[in-house]
Design a protein around this motif. Structure first.
Motif, PDB file in Angstrom:
ATOM      1  N   THR A  77      17.180 -42.436  10.448  1.00 33.37           N
ATOM      2  CA  THR A  77      18.224 -42.189   9.464  1.00 33.37           C
ATOM      3  C   THR A  77      19.775 -42.268   9.928  1.00 33.37           C
ATOM      4  O   THR A  77      20.547 -42.713   9.316  1.00 33.37           O
ATOM      5  CB  THR A  77      17.585 -40.865   9.141  1.00 33.37           C
ATOM      6  N   SER A  78      19.845 -41.993  11.346  1.00 30.14           N
ATOM      7  CA  SER A  78      20.949 -42.318  11.723  1.00 30.14           C
ATOM      8  C   SER A  78      21.013 -42.356  13.228  1.00 30.14           C
ATOM      9  O   SER A  78      19.814 -41.872  14.036  1.00 30.14           O
ATOM     10  CB  SER A  78      21.995 -40.876  11.561  1.00 30.14           C
ATOM     11  N   LYS A  80      21.422 -44.611  17.066  1.00 28.48           N
ATOM     12  CA  LYS A  80      21.218 -46.116  17.435  1.00 28.48           C
ATOM     13  C   LYS A  80      20.191 -46.201  18.457  1.00 28.48           C
ATOM     14  O   LYS A  80      19.939 -45.312  19.198  1.00 28.48           O
ATOM     15  CB  LYS A  80      22.395 -46.540  18.185  1.00 28.48           C
ATOM     16  N   THR A  89      18.754 -51.120  15.712  1.00 33.41           N
ATOM     17  CA  THR A  89      19.131 -50.527  14.201  1.00 33.41           C
ATOM     18  C   THR A  89      20.110 -51.231  13.547  1.00 33.41           C
ATOM     19  O   THR A  89      21.015 -51.798  14.012  1.00 33.41           O
ATOM     20  CB  THR A  89      19.844 -49.308  14.636  1.00 33.41           C
TER      21      THR A  89
END
Length: 262
Positions: A77-78, A80, A89
């Protein structure tokens, strides 16, 4: 002691040689709003090359999710994720598929062998699909390491569970990937067969220089690792270097006690 390499901001790699895999501030959320569940919450971890790392934690702690994100099997979702010096990512699916094929090996709880193929054919199948030829010297080394020299012409139904998982281990090693991920690789085996497979994984690190990351709930299995990363509620809460089964069991009991009092 295992240390986390310093990050080189220009390449995204950790230190001069880099890490085999790395997560930086990774969050994985399912759902949204009041129903949102954080499977991973700002997780940062570096996986050392040429080492055996275990990931442990209570059920629902996020250990399999972390492995899947590190291996590029699930998106984040967030944050790296890097495999070697490549940030995965945001990588296009075609490029991600190629990286998984060329750089990553997988061993799952289910052996995932094709019943109509011999052990030798199952071992080389991913390379056959990719249209690449195995390095015969390396392949022979792998087969000898996992003790399958006399079983290559056998089909899966002619092999024991432990032997089938050894075929799966050899398949993962055969293309000489940069890193191998195992998701409860001994979960379907009895204790003796499980010990055999774990010994072969340990040997592949010690003798072949392989990098292995294994998710497990079993303290005995985790004790084969060089380092254990512990997760709880989607966060890394502890790590252990040079573990023993007793030390791991004590730590897991601590998680259980915390769960009862929270």
């Amino acid at each position: 002691m295992v240390t986390t390499p310093a990050v080189d901001e220009t390449t995204g790699a950790g230190g001069p040689s880099g890490a085999a895999a790395r997560a930086d501030g990774v969050t994985k959320a399912y759902g949204a709003g009041d129903t949102q569940v954080l499977a991973l919450d700002q997780v940062s971890v570096s996986i050392e090359r040429g080492a055996f790392t275990a990931i442990m934690g209570p059920s629902g702690s996020g250990k399999s999710t972390l492995m899947h994100c590190l291996a590029g099997l699930d998106s984040v979702t967030s944050g790296k994720v890097w495999v070697g010096d490549t940030e995965i990512t945001g990588l296009k699916e075609k490029n991600l598929t190629k990286l998984r094929r060329d750089s990553i090996g997988f061993i799952f709880q289910a052996f995932n062998l094709l019943p109509t193929l011999t052990a030798a054919e199952n071992i080389t199948l991913p390379m056959d699909i990719a249209g690449t030829k195995p390095d015969q010297e390396w392949l022979d080394t792998v087969v000898n390491t996992v003790g399958l020299s006399g079983r290559l012409s056998h089909r899966p139904n002619q092999l024991s569970g432990g032997q089938q998982q050894r075929v799966a281990v050899a398949r993962a090693l055969a293309s000489r990937p940069a890193i191998i991920f195992g998701d409860e690789p001994t979960g379907n085996l009895d204790s003796r067969a499980g010990a055999e497979v774990l010994q072969f994984l340990r040997k592949s690190v010690d003798d072949l220089g392989q990098t292995i990351v294994m998710v497990t709930h079993d303290p005995v299995a985790a004790a084969y690792a060089d380092r254990i990363v512990f997760l709880a509620d989607g966060r890394i809460v502890d790590e252990m270097i040079d573990p023993t089964a007793d030390k791991v069991l004590d730590r897991m009991r601590g998680f259980d006690a915390q769960g009862r009092t929270s």
